[in-house]
Design a protein around this motif. Structure first.
Motif, PDB file in Angstrom:
ATOM      1  N   GLU A 100      14.241  14.309  31.564  1.00 54.61           N
ATOM      2  CA  GLU A 100      14.355  12.863  31.397  1.00 54.61           C
ATOM      3  C   GLU A 100      14.130  12.435  29.955  1.00 54.61           C
ATOM      4  OE1 GLU A 100      12.870  11.587  35.881  1.00 54.61           O
ATOM      5  OE2 GLU A 100      11.619  11.112  34.156  1.00 54.61           O
ATOM      6  N   THR A 158      20.640  13.417  38.161  1.00 53.21           N
ATOM      7  CA  THR A 158      21.058  13.982  39.447  1.00 53.21           C
ATOM      8  C   THR A 158      22.542  14.284  39.451  1.00 53.21           C
ATOM      9  OG1 THR A 158      19.276  12.877  40.652  1.00 53.21           O
ATOM     10  CG2 THR A 158      21.183  13.567  41.929  1.00 53.21           C
ATOM     11  N   LEU A 204      23.227  17.430  37.686  1.00 55.51           N
ATOM     12  CA  LEU A 204      22.867  18.587  38.507  1.00 55.51           C
ATOM     13  C   LEU A 204      23.972  18.897  39.507  1.00 55.51           C
ATOM     14  CD1 LEU A 204      20.564  20.623  39.311  1.00 55.51           C
ATOM     15  CD2 LEU A 204      19.909  18.936  41.046  1.00 55.51           C
ATOM     16  N   LYS A 218      16.898  20.794  37.263  1.00 53.29           N
ATOM     17  CA  LYS A 218      16.463  19.426  36.993  1.00 53.29           C
ATOM     18  C   LYS A 218      14.952  19.363  37.145  1.00 53.29           C
ATOM     19  CE  LYS A 218      17.081  14.635  38.691  1.00 53.29           C
ATOM     20  NZ  LYS A 218      15.699  14.313  39.110  1.00 53.29           N
ATOM     21  N   TYR A 219      14.310  18.743  36.157  1.00 51.79           N
ATOM     22  CA  TYR A 219      12.869  18.505  36.244  1.00 51.79           C
ATOM     23  C   TYR A 219      12.532  17.152  35.629  1.00 51.79           C
ATOM     24  CZ  TYR A 219       7.872  18.928  36.304  1.00 51.79           C
ATOM     25  OH  TYR A 219       6.543  18.684  36.566  1.00 51.79           O
ATOM     26  N   ASP A 273      12.088  16.703  39.936  1.00 51.80           N
ATOM     27  CA  ASP A 273      12.937  16.337  41.068  1.00 51.80           C
ATOM     28  C   ASP A 273      12.091  16.377  42.326  1.00 51.80           C
ATOM     29  OD1 ASP A 273      15.169  15.551  42.470  1.00 51.80           O
ATOM     30  OD2 ASP A 273      16.398  17.273  41.932  1.00 51.80           O
ATOM     31  N   ASN A 274      12.665  15.879  43.401  1.00 46.95           N
ATOM     32  CA  ASN A 274      11.967  15.858  44.680  1.00 46.95           C
ATOM     33  C   ASN A 274      13.029  15.701  45.766  1.00 46.95           C
ATOM     34  OD1 ASN A 274      10.566  14.430  47.068  1.00 46.95           O
ATOM     35  ND2 ASN A 274       8.833  15.016  45.793  1.00 46.95           N
ATOM     36  N   TRP A 280      14.184  12.169  46.678  1.00 48.50           N
ATOM     37  CA  TRP A 280      14.794  11.279  45.693  1.00 48.50           C
ATOM     38  C   TRP A 280      16.316  11.327  45.794  1.00 48.50           C
ATOM     39  CZ3 TRP A 280      11.800  13.038  40.648  1.00 48.50           C
ATOM     40  CH2 TRP A 280      10.425  12.769  40.822  1.00 48.50           C
ATOM     41  N   LYS A 331      22.784  12.806  46.722  1.00 45.94           N
ATOM     42  CA  LYS A 331      22.789  14.256  46.948  1.00 45.94           C
ATOM     43  C   LYS A 331      23.602  14.630  48.181  1.00 45.94           C
ATOM     44  CE  LYS A 331      18.368  14.970  44.592  1.00 45.94           C
ATOM     45  NZ  LYS A 331      16.925  15.206  44.750  1.00 45.94           N
ATOM     46  N   TYR A 380      14.542  23.524  46.048  1.00 47.06           N
ATOM     47  CA  TYR A 380      13.408  22.875  45.395  1.00 47.06           C
ATOM     48  C   TYR A 380      12.238  23.846  45.324  1.00 47.06           C
ATOM     49  CZ  TYR A 380      15.978  18.572  46.305  1.00 47.06           C
ATOM     50  OH  TYR A 380      16.942  17.602  46.350  1.00 47.06           O
ATOM     51  N   PHE A 407       6.150  16.446  41.831  1.00 50.19           N
ATOM     52  CA  PHE A 407       7.240  16.807  40.934  1.00 50.19           C
ATOM     53  C   PHE A 407       7.587  18.266  41.212  1.00 50.19           C
ATOM     54  CE2 PHE A 407       5.833  13.639  37.398  1.00 50.19           C
ATOM     55  CZ  PHE A 407       6.370  12.599  38.151  1.00 50.19           C
ATOM     56  N   SER A 439      14.258  21.814  40.523  1.00 52.97           N
ATOM     57  CA  SER A 439      15.354  21.966  41.478  1.00 52.97           C
ATOM     58  C   SER A 439      16.548  22.655  40.834  1.00 52.97           C
ATOM     59  CB  SER A 439      15.789  20.605  42.024  1.00 52.97           C
ATOM     60  OG  SER A 439      16.420  19.835  41.013  1.00 52.97           O
TER      61      SER A 439
END
Length: 272
Positions: free
Chosen positions: A29, A75, A78, A86-87, A89-90, A93, A98, A105, A210, A213
């Motif tokens: 980010e 996202t 990704l 990606k960091y 991610d969850n 989210w 998606k 994950y 966090f 992914s």
């Protein structure tokens, strides 16, 4: 915003057979989210996340680069394959975006709490007094969505964390919704106004994690999980140094350190 790419190893490392080694790109980010991560004056990715992922790369013998992107674009990058990981991610989210994709994950890297910070004199006033809630653009205060939809709480939009903190401090909002550790760090270390706003644990708040992914490399996510387990002492030491989980599971969540120390001393004096 123009994406920037940084690597801890020189690009173009050679594998044992002389071929170019693969470089994996981690999308991160492009925002200041201290102490978790931030972008330095020269555009370099810094903070707890950088040190942790660099440590993983060295441990696994991987060549990695960081691609800094706007939060709302990560996202999609990704999903279209322009980044490999990606960091943060969850799994909870961006569910609609998606669309059931087989994203892998990792185990939780960091726990977090999102909640409302209020002026100290308003702490404990209750949710009915929270009529104006300052929220940074791009954030969704899910735990307040029913009240917002019903017109009981008005969202006061903020361009960034600094503006949101000002709105709450100047009483343009009754509270500010954000990651509690990050907002407290900002008040203590950047705004230099420790205690000007405090977390109200009696108001609705949410907990999450966090994670790292990947859509392309589930096997490397599994390798990252082993790294978290095998190098746990070093990971925990990094967390402690950056205080990314400071007091998350205690009554002191959201308090500045001097006040925590004072309260602990008072408890020790009161103990027979």
């Amino acid at each position: 915003m123009t994406p920037r790419v940084f690597g801890w190893l020189a690009a173009g490392l050679l594998s044992a057979n002389g071929a170019l080694a693969q470089t994996y790109v981690i999308g991160v980010e492009g925002q200041s989210f201290q102490p978790h991560y931030w972008i330095g004056d020269k555009g370099e990715y810094q903070g707890f996340a950088r040190e942790l992922l660099d440590l993983f790369a060295r441990d696994a013998g991987l060549d990695i680069q960081y691609q800094v992107l706007p939060v709302n674009q990560l996202t999609q990058h990704l999903l279209n394959g322009s980044i490999d990981f990606k960091y943060p991610d969850n799994a909870n989210w961006a569910g609609e975006l998606k669309g059931g994709k087989a994203i892998a994950y990792s185990q939780p890297v960091v726990q977090y709490v999102d909640g409302v910070l209020v002026p100290p004199k308003r702490q404990g006033d209750g949710i009915e007094q929270l009529q104006r809630l300052a929220v940074v653009d791009g954030w969704t205060p899910w735990t307040y969505q029913d009240r917002i939809d019903a017109g009981q709480t008005q969202v006061v939009r903020s361009a960034d964390l600094g503006q949101m903190i000002k709105q709450a401090m100047r009483q343009q909002a009754d509270g500010a919704y954000y990651n509690v550790v990050v907002a407290t760090y900002y008040l203590d270390n950047i705004r230099a106004r420790p205690g000007a706003l405090v977390f109200d644990p009696k108001l609705p708040h949410s907990r999450g994690t966090f994670n790292l992914s990947s859509l392309r490399y589930p096997e490397l996510i599994a390798r990252f999980d082993r790294f978290l387990a095998e190098r746990r002492p070093e990971v925990e030491a990094l967390k402690a140094r950056y205080q990314v989980e400071a007091n998350l599971d205690s009554e002191y969540l959201g308090l500045e350190q001097w006040k925590i120390d004072f309260l602990k001393r008072q408890k020790e004096k009161a103990t027979p």
